[in-house]
Scaffold this motif. Structure first.
Motif, PDB file in Angstrom:
ATOM      1  N   ASN A  99      34.670  32.812  57.585  1.00 52.82           N
ATOM      2  CA  ASN A  99      34.684  34.042  58.256  1.00 52.82           C
ATOM      3  C   ASN A  99      33.179  34.566  58.305  1.00 52.82           C
ATOM      4  O   ASN A  99      32.352  33.930  58.076  1.00 52.82           O
ATOM      5  CB  ASN A  99      35.431  34.901  57.237  1.00 52.82           C
ATOM      6  N   GLY A 100      33.092  35.662  58.973  1.00 47.36           N
ATOM      7  CA  GLY A 100      31.866  36.492  59.170  1.00 47.36           C
ATOM      8  C   GLY A 100      31.410  37.253  58.035  1.00 47.36           C
ATOM      9  O   GLY A 100      30.315  37.823  58.265  1.00 47.36           O
ATOM     10  N   PHE A 101      31.826  36.954  56.898  1.00 50.15           N
ATOM     11  CA  PHE A 101      31.473  38.049  55.647  1.00 50.15           C
ATOM     12  C   PHE A 101      30.000  37.697  55.468  1.00 50.15           C
ATOM     13  O   PHE A 101      29.250  36.588  55.403  1.00 50.15           O
ATOM     14  CB  PHE A 101      32.104  37.216  54.219  1.00 50.15           C
ATOM     15  N   GLU A 102      29.541  38.926  55.228  1.00 43.69           N
ATOM     16  CA  GLU A 102      28.013  38.936  54.529  1.00 43.69           C
ATOM     17  C   GLU A 102      27.960  39.566  53.451  1.00 43.69           C
ATOM     18  O   GLU A 102      27.144  39.292  52.497  1.00 43.69           O
ATOM     19  CB  GLU A 102      27.195  40.004  55.354  1.00 43.69           C
ATOM     20  N   GLU A 103      28.916  40.427  52.783  1.00 44.34           N
ATOM     21  CA  GLU A 103      28.803  40.746  51.535  1.00 44.34           C
ATOM     22  C   GLU A 103      30.227  40.913  50.927  1.00 44.34           C
ATOM     23  O   GLU A 103      31.104  41.187  51.475  1.00 44.34           O
ATOM     24  CB  GLU A 103      28.465  42.341  51.866  1.00 44.34           C
ATOM     25  N   ILE A 104      30.164  40.967  49.539  1.00 39.96           N
ATOM     26  CA  ILE A 104      31.506  41.075  48.866  1.00 39.96           C
ATOM     27  C   ILE A 104      31.021  42.194  47.915  1.00 39.96           C
ATOM     28  O   ILE A 104      30.131  41.909  47.059  1.00 39.96           O
ATOM     29  CB  ILE A 104      31.869  39.841  48.085  1.00 39.96           C
ATOM     30  N   GLN A 105      31.877  43.335  47.855  1.00 41.25           N
ATOM     31  CA  GLN A 105      31.712  44.354  47.112  1.00 41.25           C
ATOM     32  C   GLN A 105      32.213  44.494  45.771  1.00 41.25           C
ATOM     33  O   GLN A 105      32.760  43.617  45.372  1.00 41.25           O
ATOM     34  CB  GLN A 105      31.917  45.869  47.866  1.00 41.25           C
ATOM     35  N   SER A 106      31.477  45.377  44.958  1.00 32.28           N
ATOM     36  CA  SER A 106      32.130  45.849  43.746  1.00 32.28           C
ATOM     37  C   SER A 106      33.700  45.862  43.623  1.00 32.28           C
ATOM     38  O   SER A 106      34.242  46.457  44.699  1.00 32.28           O
ATOM     39  CB  SER A 106      31.483  47.011  43.067  1.00 32.28           C
TER      40      SER A 106
END
Ligand SMILES: *[C@@H]1O[C@H](CO)[C@@H](O)[C@H](O)[C@H]1NC(C)=O
Ligand SMILES: *[C@@H]1O[C@H](CO)[C@@H](O)[C@H](O)[C@H]1NC(C)=O
Ligand SMILES: *[C@@H]1O[C@H](CO)[C@@H](O)[C@H](O)[C@H]1NC(C)=O
Ligand SMILES: *[C@@H]1O[C@H](CO)[C@@H](O)[C@H](O)[C@H]1NC(C)=O
Ligand SMILES: *[C@@H]1O[C@H](CO)[C@@H](O)[C@H](O)[C@H]1NC(C)=O
Length: 332
Positions: free
Chosen positions: A185-192
């Motif tokens: 996927n285009g994920f850049e970030e996984i949050q808290s």
């Protein structure tokens, strides 16, 4: 046999017009019973229809899957929607209260830009949901599925425009245990708190080539994962919190991950496949006496792990399970 009689002509003409060897896209468009698929309109597949357990919808000309699209299809077990470039939107409650539905696949629908919150609601038997190769820009809402199946598999793959996994993204999806296959996927970030409220067997994040940041508290509120795969990402660090459950860590082609947390954080690790020999440095020191069984497994792992090149002292370990670019290894 001579010339075709005039009576044969219409049949021959028909055969010429229907090329069986290379069917065109239009000829594959298929609107099975009990559905209606008006071009640029909304799909309707009203039930009940006795004996209908699988619904495969491909090359659909419709734009919308509306609320209650499958209402009354109470025997349906699997719904697959694929190869449908006209599809743009799935509305809230599109898949609602289908009590036997076990699998939903939505794939290769590149203009599907929106799945409204609550599109998947109350699907207690759902075991497999796959949403791949769409135009979605946000992670679809799965928090109202309320499945109680063991090892629910959510596959979100090849959605190049989804950039974030927000907090509580999978809360309410399933109350037993889940596997998350979130790759390409285009994920850049996984949050808290991304995985808050889940029991994670396996978390696959491989091939999210833009994934750089995983919040330190990403695993807060989650049980697991036992298996974590971050191969082919740009992650520079793993979260400091919540690594204890990991038994298998896979991080091949993780060239940005220069350092792993200290091995005290991996109390249950059984196996690791890493990119750099230097990743093994985290695991190098021999365990102290008070460390218990899981650490002895850990030591076993460490023994298989060590740097092929540098042996700063006699206590270092001998064999490398660390794959990858030796020329980029760092000193320990
Ligand atoms: C999950 O929900 C089902 C149905 O409500 C229930 O029977 C089951 O005990 C729940 N499982 C857990 C682990 O809470
Ligand atoms: C985590 O989930 C619980 C419910 O499972 C919820 O009460 C809590 O607010 C969530 N935490 C955060 C920070 O979102
Ligand atoms: C082994 O290590 C785990 C995790 O640190 C700990 O919870 C457990 O109590 C230890 N067991 C023994 C027998 O020391
Ligand atoms: C240690 O590694 C060996 C070889 O891979 C394996 O057979 C053995 O079961 C391992 N021991 C433990 C305690 O994991
Ligand atoms: C480590 O040192 C001991 C004693 O000095 C020696 O017998 C042994 O061969 C050494 N091991 C390695 C791997 O160099």
């Amino acid at each position: 046999m001579g010339q075709p009689t005039p009576a044969r002509w219409p049949l021959l003409a028909l055969l010429v017009l229907l090329p069986p060897a290379q069917p065109r896209v239009l000829s594959r468009a298929h609107c099975p019973e009990p559905c209606s698929c008006p071009p640029d309109g909304a799909l309707r597949c009203p039930g009940p229809l006795a004996g209908l357990t699988r619904l495969s919808l491909t090359y659909l000309p419709i734009k919308v899957i509306p609320s209650q699209a499958f209402r009354g299809l109470n025997e349906v077990v699997k719904i697959e929607i694929s190869q449908s470039d006209s599809l743009e939107k799935v509305e809230a409650n599109a898949f609602d209260n289908l009590l036997h539905l076990s699998e939903i696949l939505i794939q290769n629908t590149k203009n599907l830009a929106s799945i409204e919150p609550g599109a998947f609601t109350n699907l207690p038997r759902l075991k497999y949901l796959s949403i791949c190769n769409t135009g979605l820009q946000q992670l679809p809402d799965v928090t109202k599925i309320f499945s109680s199946e063991f090892n629910f598999i959510l596959e979100i793959c090849d959605n190049l425009h989804i950039t974030t996994i927000p907090g509580n993204a999978f809360q309410g999806m399933n109350n037993e245990s889940i596997t998350l296959k979130l790759y390409g996927n285009g994920f850049e970030e996984i949050q808290s708190h991304a995985f808050n409220g889940t029991t994670l067997i396996s978390l696959e994040l491989k091939e999210n080539e833009h994934l750089k940041k995983m919040h330190n508290g990403a695993f807060r509120g989650a049980t697991g994962p036992s298996i974590l795969d971050i191969s082919s990402t740009k992650l520079q660090a793993l979260p400091g919190y919540g690594l204890e459950p990991i038994q298998t860590l896979i991080a091949t082609a993780s060239y940005s991950l220069k350092k792993l947390p200290s091995r005290e954080k991996f109390t249950n690790l059984l196996d690791a496949i890493l990119t750099y020999p230097s990743h093994c440095c985290a695991f190098r020191n021999s365990p102290t006496k008070e460390q218990n069984f899981s650490f002895s497994i850990f030591e076993n792992f460490s023994k298989q792990c060590e740097s092929t090149a540098r042996k700063p002292n006699n206590e270092t370990l001998s064999k490398s399970r660390a794959y990858g670019h030796q020329q980029r290894r760092k000193d320990c």
